[in-house]
Design an enzyme around this catalytic site. Structure first.
Site, PDB file in Angstrom:
ATOM      1  N   GLU A  25      -1.868   7.801   6.099  1.00  0.00           N
ATOM      2  CA  GLU A  25      -0.478   7.761   6.597  1.00  0.00           C
ATOM      3  C   GLU A  25       0.546   8.083   5.510  1.00  0.00           C
ATOM      4  OE1 GLU A  25       0.006   3.980   8.578  1.00  0.00           O
ATOM      5  OE2 GLU A  25      -1.039   4.677  10.367  1.00  0.00           O
TER       6      GLU A  25
ATOM      7  N   CYS B 181      11.918   8.051  -8.578  1.00  0.00           N
ATOM      8  CA  CYS B 181      11.754   7.819 -10.022  1.00  0.00           C
ATOM      9  C   CYS B 181      12.149   9.049 -10.820  1.00  0.00           C
ATOM     10  CB  CYS B 181      10.323   7.399 -10.325  1.00  0.00           C
ATOM     11  SG  CYS B 181       9.161   8.759 -10.337  1.00  0.00           S
TER      12      CYS B 181
ATOM     13  N   ARG C 240       0.857  -1.184   0.000  1.00  0.00           N
ATOM     14  CA  ARG C 240       0.000   0.000   0.000  1.00  0.00           C
ATOM     15  C   ARG C 240       0.893   1.233   0.000  1.00  0.00           C
ATOM     16  NH1 ARG C 240      -1.899   0.800   6.313  1.00  0.00           N
ATOM     17  NH2 ARG C 240       0.218   0.793   7.148  1.00  0.00           N
TER      18      ARG C 240
ATOM     19  N   CYS D 236       3.406   7.107  -6.722  1.00  0.00           N
ATOM     20  CA  CYS D 236       4.437   8.134  -6.875  1.00  0.00           C
ATOM     21  C   CYS D 236       3.750   9.492  -6.757  1.00  0.00           C
ATOM     22  CB  CYS D 236       5.119   8.005  -8.227  1.00  0.00           C
ATOM     23  SG  CYS D 236       6.085   9.481  -8.623  1.00  0.00           S
TER      24      CYS D 236
ATOM     25  N   CYS E 192       9.980  12.092 -10.246  1.00  0.00           N
ATOM     26  CA  CYS E 192      10.347  12.806  -9.022  1.00  0.00           C
ATOM     27  C   CYS E 192      11.627  13.601  -9.244  1.00  0.00           C
ATOM     28  CB  CYS E 192      10.496  11.829  -7.858  1.00  0.00           C
ATOM     29  SG  CYS E 192       8.895  11.264  -7.214  1.00  0.00           S
TER      30      CYS E 192
ATOM     31  N   GLU F 157      -6.462   6.542  15.130  1.00  0.00           N
ATOM     32  CA  GLU F 157      -6.274   5.087  15.214  1.00  0.00           C
ATOM     33  C   GLU F 157      -5.499   4.731  16.477  1.00  0.00           C
ATOM     34  OE1 GLU F 157      -4.310   3.187  11.960  1.00  0.00           O
ATOM     35  OE2 GLU F 157      -5.433   4.246  10.420  1.00  0.00           O
TER      36      GLU F 157
ATOM     37  N   GLU G 250      -2.487  -7.615   8.194  1.00  0.00           N
ATOM     38  CA  GLU G 250      -2.928  -7.093   9.482  1.00  0.00           C
ATOM     39  C   GLU G 250      -3.928  -8.017  10.162  1.00  0.00           C
ATOM     40  OE1 GLU G 250      -2.234  -2.335   8.791  1.00  0.00           O
ATOM     41  OE2 GLU G 250      -4.215  -3.141   8.376  1.00  0.00           O
TER      42      GLU G 250
ATOM     43  N   CYS H  34       9.982   8.343  -3.033  1.00  0.00           N
ATOM     44  CA  CYS H  34      10.083   7.802  -4.386  1.00  0.00           C
ATOM     45  C   CYS H  34      11.307   8.412  -5.050  1.00  0.00           C
ATOM     46  CB  CYS H  34       8.814   8.160  -5.170  1.00  0.00           C
ATOM     47  SG  CYS H  34       8.856   7.590  -6.891  1.00  0.00           S
TER      48      CYS H  34
END
Lengths: 664, 664, 664
Positions: free
Chosen positions: B144, B151, B105, B109, B154, B299, B347, B149
């Site tokens: 979160e 690449c 997850r 990018c 970027c 959370e 999880e 990245c």
């Protein structure tokens, strides 16, 4: 020339205002030498056509005018960003074969034709431009040659190198024992660089013959870069003296091969925190041994380093003692990295003569200034003085490489600590040591009453014959476990270990136990049974050798562990295991006594005592690296101390980090 | 609104039958809030054209009908497999520059135009579709935000970002000190992302200026993703309240910058096993400080987590105490990950209100239900209540980043533990603490009798001037080693440490010893000689400062270690080393006494005592995080406990994990 | 046939002179079997067209003439350099998806069509050429199948494999629970191999369902390579017996599936240094269990290995005892890696019958020769003898994989140590153990009074029903924490742990504490309170089970920790935690007593005692793996020892590494 005093200076990071202040502070500190232009390619050349030497011209003029000696860098160790962008091939590929991107330093591929062309062009211009600058005393090519590249250019060059070495693919297959694991090659083009994708893994060698040759090829490739620059410089300036800063016991470069191409050896001395002082002494002696000649201490830290886990400060007096230690062991220079501390970049927390504070009332500036003044006062008294070892230790980069990539017998076996342990034993006995290569001639060997070759894993060429003859003619040889094992391609000698050293050692064996670090065996020496030993335990079958120590536990209790073989006029010791300190000292005492070596000082003392000679004079360097005052030996009393100007008395106590330089 | 109670719910993983059972159980547990649609992109959109919101419609309807508040996720943190296949550029490239493949997850990018387009289109549809749904109380953008990245997209965006920041390449070269190691750039296009292939290595920075800017750029890039979604939502729903769940002291995102773009701060609280409770309290205070306002605990784990090395169960009462701690420090929500435990995916062993057993007679369900009922009973009494610190601690993400990528002086120096140690000292004295940014205004500072800025490595803009003025006008400042070191590009200030804080601190230094973990120095405080200190030892030269502690060993024995400088109406403390606990406590006592700070409770107590105020009322949160019953301080006796309804007596003992909520 | 004695031999690495010497030494050592041609592809084929079998012809002739049995390798585990160069796709891609270059061994991609074609062509020629060679007793396909490939060919083949398994993408989504973290797939082509770039990371599984299927696919892919070669051989030689050398508890290959395709199981036994002897015994029993039949010990080290951290020597007698242990547990061969020690390549320090010394007066040669003579004297007495366990342990590769890639609850939970602990408890009680698969039939189970399935994490198909029926009909079952958790796709069973084993165990739970290694809980067993337990602590709610141990500390003190449920005619034990040794032994005693198992020896003894039966005779193997002499139990006195020829007396003491082979 006096002992060179100064070091790396990077005016390109500073303004004119700072330069002026620096020149004043250099004067105050008796700095007479600066190393310039080590990392400036990016500033000297901004694209394919445009060079700009104006700032360097100005810098050189300024220092020449101040009467400084200049050590002139070539700036080729770090390629500029623009060149990397235009020709990515100038950058190295990593252990996975991935081409790197611009960054860090020492980032050039040694086999990139483009890199070679651009580096050559720059050096050509530098040499032509500064050929008449008399202030330049040495040319400093590149910087700390190191690392490896696994790109396609290197892979291709490796095949050429192999073809030259082996001639035919059949010869290569035989030499490399490729019948193992179906590695037979039918064409040189089938051979790939032993990267992590091929025969490498976490530093271990699955086909060590390939990996060893690649390591040699890599050392040769970088040496070729050095030589190319040197030749360009010498073509312009026939009497130029060329060097590059070596890194002590760095494993990847075979420095005995490098030294042959250098006019003078220079090196960078950065002891790890808590490294024993004898290890630093050893490395100096190794560097001196590369050419059997004085060398330059090119870099050391005025106080703390920045790249250790914990960067401790040097204590008051420590840098002075460390500097004299380098002179004692053969240096004719006391140079520092760095003159002024950078404000940015990863070395910004490395100490300097002039710290971030820019002040001259700092402890480090004061200590270095005092040292500079003292060295100036000494003049050239010790410069060029020689050293003559009574014992010689063989240091062999091939064995070093092969041992440390070996899969078995013990993960804990490391080359340098094995060498150091014997060195340290001699150091504590004040016996001067020379380091010699494994291909040292019979004549070279004959000059020493004692020759040690611990873990001399590879034995090639005439080495075994020379060592054998050396003993036959009266020499004392010390060797032991993991010696005499393999030929130059890491092929094990058959017939029993230690291979070609079997005869001179008077024994054979084919079993070698490897002990986990929490295990040891009892060892009996001279009737005393409570010693211990560990690491490796050779199960020795003497065929003439006398047993000096036996195992006292393990299934091989009673078996020979350490032996000595009377052979011809001499004797050969074999240490089949790693004795504890007490047993080791007892055995070394016997080795030394039997060898005829005469330590210069009879009395027991914890001081470091070293001697250099020049024009019939002896210079005794007496150093206290303990934390308590130590009495100076009586044998050295009555001599004038060149540093204090006083005569050393019978009861002179040398404080911690204290130094005497006695002239005899 | 009451304190929100509920949390993350993933009905898309379950059948209708389960939904029905869940709704019943939510009712039984007094759940009033669910966070929906956080990881559903793959279900909401099956290809470029087709969206399917029917299931989400049904879910929203169901919860709205039940009277639940909805926190609506945008699902954009994880790109669908089909999009990754069609446009690989939407995925990140790792630290080696290698494009990832579909998986895990947070895989987008942030600078992929394709990602931005598809994410925007989805959010546009969500906002338009649910704009009139009144049950939605917050929009929860992404999830979160974290990671980096490397690449090409970027890299290109980085160059644009740099051009905007520096204007010219010359300005960049000067700011970055590129003369070091030949890093001069002539064109922005020569600059590459500082990946492992370039200037990065194992988290360390060879050119920290580049790496720092890349870290800021990355934080800004992800923030731009957040802002783009927020703007789409607000264009449809002007009064929408937007947030995203932060991660406490996460190093890579500069949360002070993020908070400016958020309507309310929310965060995920997952203390490591054995983390001290004061660390959790600290992080709550930091999160509250981001906007100086109440926040949402978005959370927390009902009981065990799954990704720790050893996932311990929470003890009876622990989650209740933990929840009240969050309220005490500023939260207006008690939300959990998760409402129902997943049966698959990594999880699956993370605890939930409804466990794998699906039963309501479990310990966790019972504890959470009781907590839910209690919070319902409390109503909105504490919601929106404010907190006013008596001390402020400067938390500076730039210093955090720079310190932790520094090569030297000590590997063991970590930012958060340094902050925590001072926080913990105040926490144990029950002194309420606010966290403020390094660019806090003079007015902000002036509100506090005590301001602490430990390891404030970078000092930029008006920070030094503001801190100096703060002291001049009567404030008490605490700083120390590694503070005042560098400008915003990690260029060290010359002239002596602590740079621009020299004047206010009344001292300078240029030596800082770094001690291995097994070494310490003696420390003398107030005539007592047997304290110790370690980590770093600054060698302080006072220029007006009074010495409060001196080293008692090391070559710098006698040198100042901790000082205080009377300056104007105020005073500035400098901790040049890390004292042991006893010395630290003694020194902190003196700091506190001199500062005029008045702890709300005089009596020594091991309870956590915190206060929020609303409408002229004070709410005292009293928590026992020890393992023994603790007496409630007399100062708080006679007040009604909103939870038990009883008046707290003079001899009230609070059991472990006990909670009082006293209204004054 | 007698017990095969000999092992791997690589004449291709040696000259004819050495061959001749070797043949003499083999005779002296009673060698009757050689394994040939395991790593010779590079020599057998030099390009696409040219094969050269002349050397192998000669080798085969030589050994056949000497009366040796030949185990014929197919050489396909390591592709030649020329083939790698011509078709890089034959090489594997690593965990990052990067294609490897030529090197090492076991380097073929199992799904490369080119590899399959070339390997098949080679095997076809080998089979045709040696079809009439009667000396060949087994065909040895490949070598130690292991490792994984992540190339595009594998990725494509994985999709095909998935399509066959799941039929539709919807079925796959449901099975894999892809609603978690937005992993929904709409097309099989969206699925990528779970490499480090996708759903993998440091061995952990973010989507374990994907990773599990990839692991199964990989095992199947390599098995397909094995089967392809086997089919070619059998087409030529219908009565050929095919095997490949397995690696004990190797996690990546599901050996129960493999064994179905093998004519006989063979395996390579290399105990780690300091591995307990019961672990080796266990692995022998597992290997025997794969086909419930005798097996071949294909490889073991005569003395030291080379790839351990510390390669210790085997002690005198140790290799003999180790060899008899393998026979005792079902081996009909005592084969070694290797006959002659290589001089180059990474295994050069691995021991051999003939060491580098080439001598026959070495300890290892003498010990092996004596062993060879002894085995020759034994003849075929024990060959083919059967073993009948009284207890069965379920070994389940799916549970093994799933548990060790799980993220939570405890990093320290490892599959094999959990199995070993129960095995060891039975071993110390001299109870013969069989290993059975999780899909063992009801009939298989019924044959054992005691069945253990520790950490049987996955419960699929009829397993739960069979185990339940087994207990109902009178069996004693042992299971415990982390059992009954998940279906075949790692989807957790809802309704309470241990899922489908709830009924038979008479309990449920939904909380499981995970303790750090330095923490434990008190455990009370049978009124004794000072036991401890750790690792995991299940909070058991008995629904009929009787409590045999309770926690004595932690918030769950008093809760059931170990239970037994009387169910039908039998009973099911549940170990909810890991008791300390004393508590474990006490509980196991009760398990054993209640199960009706009858250990063959009543008296307590530290000897290993094992029995094989043939033609109505019992062969008792009595081995001393302790460091002290041990008395032989009276129950075994009066029997003839086949090795010494003597009758074992009442007071016979067996020395360390002593062996008795008693015929009853």
């Amino acid at each position: 020339m006096n002992i060179l005093f100064g070091g790396d200076y990077n005016p390109e990071q500073w303004s004119q205002e700072v330069w002026n202040k620096d020149m004043e502070m250099f004067r105050a500190a008796s700095v007479d030498t600066v190393t310039l232009n080590v990392f400036a390619w990016g500033l000297l050349q901004k694209n394919e056509e445009e060079y700009d030497f104006s700032a360097l011209d100005e810098t050189v003029r300024r220092h020449a005018r101040a009467g400084h000696h200049i050590i002139m860098g070539t700036s080729t160790s770090t390629v500029p960003a623009w060149l990397s962008r235009q020709h990515p091939e100038v950058l190295r590929s990593d252990y996975r074969g991935v081409r790197k991107k611009f960054g860090k330093r020492h980032n050039f591929c040694p086999n990139s034709p483009v890199y070679r062309r651009y580096a050559g062009a720059l050096v050509q211009r530098l040499a032509a431009r500064y050929k008449n600058e008399r202030a330049i005393v040495y040319w400093h090519i590149g910087n700390e040659f190191e690392g490896e590249c696994y790109c396609e250019n290197c892979e291709k060059a490796f095949r050429v190198w192999l073809k030259e070495k082996y001639g035919t693919i059949e010869a290569l297959n035989a030499a490399w024992n490729t019948a193992f694991w179906s590695h037979t090659f039918y064409d040189f083009d089938e051979i790939v660089a032993p990267s992590e994708l091929a025969d490498g893994e976490a530093g271990l060698a699955f086909m060590s013959a390939i990996k060893l040759d690649y390591a040699r090829f890599n050392s040769d490739s970088q040496l070729a870069c050095y030589k190319a620059e040197r030749d360009i410089i010498k073509a312009e300036i026939p009497d130029a003296k060329c060097t590059t800063n070596l890194m002590g016991t760095c494993r990847t470069m075979d420095y005995f091969r490098w030294a042959k191409e250098m006019d003078i050896v220079s090196w960078d001395c950065y002891p790890g925190y808590r490294a024993p002082w004898s290890e630093t002494a050893m490395t100096h002696d190794l560097m001196r041994g590369l050419k059997d000649a004085p060398f330059l201490l090119m870099e050391q830290a005025p106080s703390q380093q920045n790249w250790q886990a914990y960067n401790t400060l040097k204590q008051p007096g420590e840098i002075r003692a460390q500097s004299y230690q380098s002179i004692a062991h053969g240096s004719d220079a006391v140079l520092f990295f760095q003159m002024r501390q950078s404000v940015g970049g990863c070395e910004k927390f490395h100490s300097a003569l002039i710290s971030h504070s820019g002040r001259s009332d700092t402890r480090v500036f004061r200590e270095l200034s005092a040292l500079g003044a003292e060295l100036k006062m000494l003049g050239d008294k010790t410069v060029g003085a020689t050293t003559r070892g009574q014992a010689a230790i063989v240091f062999d980069w091939d064995s070093y490489q092969a041992l440390e990539m070996s899969i078995g017998p013990s993960r804990d076996l490391r080359y340098v600590p094995e060498i150091w342990r014997f060195y340290d034993a001699l150091y504590r006995r004040h016996i001067p040591v020379d380091f010699i290569p494994a291909d040292a001639s019979a004549d070279t060997l004959a000059a020493y009453p004692l020759v040690l070759c611990p873990v001399l894993y590879m034995v090639k060429g005439d080495t075994a014959a020379n060592l054998t003859a050396y003993v036959r003619q009266g020499g004392t040889l010390v060797t032991g476990y993991m010696s005499g094992m393999a030929d130059g391609n890491d092929k094990i000698y058959t017939g029993g270990y230690p291979g070609p050293l079997r005869e001179v050692c008077g024994l054979w064996l084919d079993e070698r136990d490897a002990l986990p670090p929490d295990e040891s065996r009892k060892l009996s020496v001279g009737g005393k049974d409570d010693y211990t030993c560990g690491l490796l335990c050779d199960l020795i079958c003497p065929t003439g050798a006398e047993v000096k120590a036996r195992y006292g536990s393990g299934f091989y209790a009673g078996t020979a562990a350490v032996t000595v073989n009377r052979y011809g006029q001499g004797q050969a010791w074999y240490f089949g295991t790693k004795p504890d300190d007490a047993a080791f000292d007892r055995l070394v005492d016997e080795v030394v006594q039997g060898s005829g070596v005469q330590p210069p000082v009879d009395e027991p003392t914890k001081l470091e005592i070293t001697c250099r000679e020049k024009d019939g004079k002896r210079f005794w360097f007496v150093l206290n690296f303990t934390t308590e005052p130590q009495p100076v030996p009586q044998a050295l009393s009555g001599l004038p101390d060149l540093l204090s100007g006083k005569i050393t008395g019978e009861n002179t106590q040398l404080p911690p980090y204290g130094v005497l330089l006695l002239e005899e």
